[in-house]
Design a protein around this motif. Structure first.
Motif, short mmCIF file in Angstrom:
data_model
loop_
_atom_site.label_atom_id
_atom_site.label_comp_id
_atom_site.label_asym_id
_atom_site.label_seq_id
_atom_site.Cartn_x
_atom_site.Cartn_y
_atom_site.Cartn_z
N SER B 19 14.85 24.24 6.93
CA SER B 19 14.55 22.89 7.42
C SER B 19 13.54 22.22 6.49
CB SER B 19 13.95 22.94 8.83
OG SER B 19 14.80 23.60 9.72
N ILE B 20 13.72 20.93 6.32
CA ILE B 20 12.75 20.16 5.54
C ILE B 20 12.38 18.92 6.34
CG2 ILE B 20 12.25 18.89 3.42
CD1 ILE B 20 14.28 20.63 2.00
N ILE B 21 11.10 18.78 6.60
CA ILE B 21 10.59 17.60 7.32
C ILE B 21 9.71 16.83 6.36
CG2 ILE B 21 9.25 16.79 9.30
CD1 ILE B 21 9.98 19.46 10.68
N ASN B 22 9.96 15.54 6.25
CA ASN B 22 9.26 14.71 5.27
C ASN B 22 8.25 13.78 5.92
OD1 ASN B 22 10.72 15.53 2.83
ND2 ASN B 22 12.48 14.62 3.87
N CYS B 23 7.28 13.38 5.13
CA CYS B 23 6.22 12.51 5.61
C CYS B 23 5.71 11.67 4.45
CB CYS B 23 5.11 13.38 6.18
SG CYS B 23 3.68 12.49 6.79
N ALA B 24 5.53 10.37 4.68
CA ALA B 24 4.95 9.49 3.68
C ALA B 24 3.58 9.05 4.16
CB ALA B 24 5.84 8.28 3.45
N TYR B 25 2.65 8.96 3.24
CA TYR B 25 1.33 8.45 3.62
C TYR B 25 0.94 7.34 2.66
CZ TYR B 25 -0.58 11.28 -0.23
OH TYR B 25 -0.85 11.82 -1.46
N SER B 26 0.04 6.49 3.09
CA SER B 26 -0.31 5.34 2.25
C SER B 26 -1.78 5.29 1.88
CB SER B 26 0.07 4.04 2.97
OG SER B 26 -0.55 3.97 4.22
N ASN B 27 -2.60 6.16 2.48
CA ASN B 27 -4.03 6.15 2.19
C ASN B 27 -4.31 7.02 0.97
OD1 ASN B 27 -6.80 6.27 2.14
ND2 ASN B 27 -7.03 6.61 4.34
N SER B 28 -4.50 6.40 -0.16
CA SER B 28 -4.69 7.15 -1.40
C SER B 28 -6.00 7.92 -1.41
CB SER B 28 -4.62 6.22 -2.60
OG SER B 28 -5.57 5.19 -2.48
N ALA B 29 -6.91 7.58 -0.51
CA ALA B 29 -8.19 8.26 -0.45
C ALA B 29 -8.13 9.54 0.38
CB ALA B 29 -9.24 7.33 0.15
#
Lengths: 111, 113
Positions: B19-29
């Motif tokens: 299984s592969i679950i993906n996640c995107a984040y936007s806080n570069s800090a």
């Protein structure tokens, strides 16, 4: 030997009432938290306490007042309960910025 | 505001598959990321974490990959078992937050026999 415990597990009450949820951790952690999980399973931070001092209050109404009598306890008192307060409330603890351990949750239903 | 999100709300896999679950984040800090598993009626349970100075970390049957260039996080579960059925959350630490976590929306993983 539960690491993070909460009481009660279920809480059903009428609008306008005042209620408290208790949380205790026996991990020796210095930081404790309250999170709210809504009906869509979205988890959002409410409060963060480090060594009994409030670090963060994320736009939570002032009807919610956390109290930390010591480093092992962080209780949540809610005044004048509203329908929109119905949710599952999770307490968590960590040693500073390390992994957080969550309690089993308290399901609050406001009628 | 900045937030953590997930690509797929539900994922159905057959027992034994990966299984592969993906996640995107936007806080570069953000410099710390965690994956949690939540079973019905229970609190989130820690699975694995990774700090921003790493791009891969392995645990027992789980691997987390971090791609800071595209701000992407993934959780790989090898030989998925029925007991893996749960909701999976990625989370990032919030800048200046007293260590509080910002959670993504969650992905429901269903493992079928």
């Amino acid at each position: 030997d539960t690491a993070v415990s909460q009481t009660p597990k279920y809480l059903v009450t009428q609008m306008g009432n005042d209620k408290s949820i208790k949380c205790e951790q026996n991990l020796g952690h210095d930081t404790m938290y309250w999170y709210k999980q809504d009906s869509k399973k979205f988890l959002k931070i409410m409060f963060s306490y480090n060594n009994k001092e409030l670090i963060i209050n994320e736009t939570v109404p002032n009807r919610f007042s956390p109290k930390s009598p010591d480093k092992a306890h962080l209780n949540l008192h809610i005044n004048s309960l509203e329908l929109g307060d119905s949710a599952v409330y999770f307490c968590a603890s960590s040693q500073r910025g390390n992994e957080q351990f969550f309690g089993p949750g308290t399901r609050l239903t406001v009628l | 505001g900045e937030s953590v999100g997930l690509h797929l709300p539900t994922l159905s896999v057959q027992e034994g598959d990966n299984s592969i679950i993906n996640c995107a984040y936007s806080n570069s800090a953000s410099d710390y990321f965690i994956w949690y598993k939540q079973e019905s009626g229970k609190g989130p349970q820690f699975i694995i974490d990774i700090r921003s100075n790493m791009d891969k970390r392995q645990g027992q049957r789980v691997t987390v990959l971090l791609n800071k260039t595209v701000k992407h996080l993934s959780l790989q579960i090898a030989a998925t078992q029925p007991g893996d059925s749960a909701v999976y959350f990625c989370a990032e630490n919030l800048s200046n937050s007293g260590y509080a976590l910002n959670f993504g929306k969650g992905t429901s993983l269903l493992v079928t026999p």
